[in-house]
Design a protein around this motif. Structure first.
Motif, mmCIF file in Angstrom:
data_model
loop_
_atom_site.group_PDB
_atom_site.id
_atom_site.type_symbol
_atom_site.label_atom_id
_atom_site.label_comp_id
_atom_site.label_asym_id
_atom_site.label_seq_id
_atom_site.Cartn_x
_atom_site.Cartn_y
_atom_site.Cartn_z
ATOM 1 N N GLY A 171 -102.393 -34.831 29.200
ATOM 2 C CA GLY A 171 -101.103 -35.434 28.924
ATOM 3 C C GLY A 171 -99.937 -34.627 29.479
ATOM 4 O O GLY A 171 -98.889 -35.194 29.808
ATOM 5 N N TYR A 172 -100.110 -33.317 29.592
ATOM 6 C CA TYR A 172 -99.061 -32.478 30.184
ATOM 7 C C TYR A 172 -98.788 -32.915 31.620
ATOM 8 O O TYR A 172 -97.629 -33.096 32.019
ATOM 9 N N PHE A 173 -99.842 -33.081 32.381
ATOM 10 C CA PHE A 173 -99.697 -33.473 33.786
ATOM 11 C C PHE A 173 -99.266 -34.939 33.907
ATOM 12 O O PHE A 173 -98.455 -35.288 34.763
ATOM 13 N N HIS A 174 -99.797 -35.770 33.029
ATOM 14 C CA HIS A 174 -99.450 -37.190 33.064
ATOM 15 C C HIS A 174 -97.959 -37.385 32.810
ATOM 16 O O HIS A 174 -97.314 -38.232 33.456
ATOM 17 N N ASP A 175 -97.388 -36.605 31.894
ATOM 18 C CA ASP A 175 -95.961 -36.733 31.604
ATOM 19 C C ASP A 175 -95.117 -36.399 32.830
ATOM 20 O O ASP A 175 -94.072 -37.021 33.067
ATOM 21 N N ILE A 176 -95.526 -35.402 33.600
ATOM 22 C CA ILE A 176 -94.791 -35.040 34.812
ATOM 23 C C ILE A 176 -94.881 -36.156 35.841
ATOM 24 O O ILE A 176 -93.874 -36.538 36.462
ATOM 25 N N ARG A 194 -103.734 -25.187 22.017
ATOM 26 C CA ARG A 194 -104.941 -25.819 21.480
ATOM 27 C C ARG A 194 -104.668 -27.180 20.855
ATOM 28 O O ARG A 194 -105.552 -28.048 20.852
ATOM 29 N N ASP A 195 -103.478 -27.367 20.303
ATOM 30 C CA ASP A 195 -103.173 -28.584 19.551
ATOM 31 C C ASP A 195 -102.928 -29.736 20.519
ATOM 32 O O ASP A 195 -102.011 -29.692 21.331
ATOM 33 N N ASP A 196 -103.752 -30.778 20.439
ATOM 34 C CA ASP A 196 -103.617 -31.903 21.381
ATOM 35 C C ASP A 196 -102.866 -33.084 20.770
ATOM 36 O O ASP A 196 -102.848 -34.169 21.343
ATOM 37 N N ARG A 197 -102.204 -32.857 19.627
ATOM 38 C CA ARG A 197 -101.386 -33.924 19.053
ATOM 39 C C ARG A 197 -100.106 -34.073 19.864
ATOM 40 O O ARG A 197 -99.447 -33.087 20.186
ATOM 41 N N VAL A 198 -99.763 -35.301 20.197
ATOM 42 C CA VAL A 198 -98.495 -35.532 20.887
ATOM 43 C C VAL A 198 -97.367 -35.359 19.872
ATOM 44 O O VAL A 198 -97.389 -35.959 18.803
ATOM 45 N N ALA A 220 -107.019 -28.006 35.570
ATOM 46 C CA ALA A 220 -107.136 -29.171 34.690
ATOM 47 C C ALA A 220 -106.324 -30.349 35.196
ATOM 48 O O ALA A 220 -106.526 -31.486 34.747
ATOM 49 N N ALA A 221 -105.421 -30.119 36.145
ATOM 50 C CA ALA A 221 -104.657 -31.214 36.746
ATOM 51 C C ALA A 221 -105.581 -32.252 37.386
ATOM 52 O O ALA A 221 -105.205 -33.424 37.529
ATOM 53 N N ALA A 222 -106.781 -31.832 37.729
ATOM 54 C CA ALA A 222 -107.746 -32.758 38.323
ATOM 55 C C ALA A 222 -108.093 -33.894 37.369
ATOM 56 O O ALA A 222 -108.522 -34.970 37.810
ATOM 57 N N CYS A 229 -99.256 -29.007 26.319
ATOM 58 C CA CYS A 229 -99.451 -27.831 27.169
ATOM 59 C C CYS A 229 -100.643 -28.028 28.092
ATOM 60 O O CYS A 229 -101.506 -28.887 27.852
ATOM 61 N N LYS A 230 -100.696 -27.232 29.132
ATOM 62 C CA LYS A 230 -101.909 -27.142 29.929
ATOM 63 C C LYS A 230 -102.991 -26.509 29.053
ATOM 64 O O LYS A 230 -102.666 -25.614 28.268
#
Length: 242
Positions: free
Chosen positions: A173-178, A63-67, A201-203, A168-169
């Motif tokens: 940002g999870y997908f962007h980092d990859i 749930r936490d969207d803090r980088v 959510a990768a979309a 996390c998914k």
């Protein structure tokens, strides 16, 4: 259906793990995992309180969207602030659980024969293959599941775990980092998973998606639409054509 142009051929496939490449019921695995881990901390904290705290901290990672520096750092911070367990001590006892306890969960994870065929096809084509499991577990727990499912012997470009991942998914940002790590064009990637929220959510970053329906988890019906969907045979057939 997504069609890859000759100018932008498929270069990478991101695979979810549980329910996608492995036959495992995580609603049963996670409580068993947490209870087993709790048994190594009984002299410091009551087991039920420990289990509740670990589960709360784990779901907070999603749930936490803090980088942050890493998901591991955020999790260990929660263990210290809520239970008073220092990071070094938590890791020491966790390692003991991995050595003497984690293996008891092996019977909950079942191999999926089609998964090896799917992965072998990707490696034979020299694609970048990422195990894009939600990084709320330490790498040793993910490696154990890969081993129990007979998928440990592939040379993955990346296995996301809580040590090497900072989001996390379903966070974009999870997908962007990859994508950034491997300098990938999202249109040349494919995200394969069984979760209509976490995987589709990768979309959000432009990655086409394949929804594996065999053990589908339908969290947010209609929020994210898969580009393709089908069972494992359908996935193998699709990958043979792109």
């Amino acid at each position: 259906m997504v069609h890859y142009s000759s100018e932008k051929p498929l270069k990478a496939v991101l695979f979810d793990l549980d329910g996608t490449l492995l036959d495992v019921e995580m609603a049963e695995f996670i409580p068993a995992y947490v209870q087993g881990l709790a048994s190594h901390f009984t002299d410091l904290v009551e087991p039920d309180r420990f289990a509740e705290t670990v589960l709360a901290a784990t779901f907070a990672l999603i749930r936490d969207d803090r980088v942050r520096t890493s998901n591991e750092a955020l999790f260990l911070e929660a263990m210290h602030s809520r239970l008073g367990i220092e990071a070094v001590e938590f890791v020491r006892r966790f390692d003991a659980f991995v050595e003497n306890g984690l293996g008891k969960l092996a019977s909950m994870v079942h191999a999926l024969p089609a998964a090896r065929d799917i992965l072998r096809l990707c490696f034979d084509r020299d694609l970048t293959v990422v195990i894009a499991t939600n990084p709320v577990f330490p790498r040793s727990v993910i490696d154990a599941r890969l081993n129990w499912g007979g998928l440990h012997d592939f040379d993955y470009s990346l296995v996301t775990s809580y040590e090497n991942t900072r989001l996390c998914k379903p966070h974009p940002g999870y997908f962007h980092d990859i994508l950034t790590q491997f300098d990938l064009d999202p249109e040349q990637c494919l995200m394969v998973g069984n979760d209509t929220e976490h995987d589709l959510a990768a979309a959000q970053v432009g990655i086409p998606t394949f929804l594996v329906e065999t053990w589908m988890i339908d969290r947010l019906d209609g929020v994210f639409q898969s580009d393709m969907r089908g069972n494992h045979d359908g996935l193998l057939e699709f990958l043979q054509k792109v």
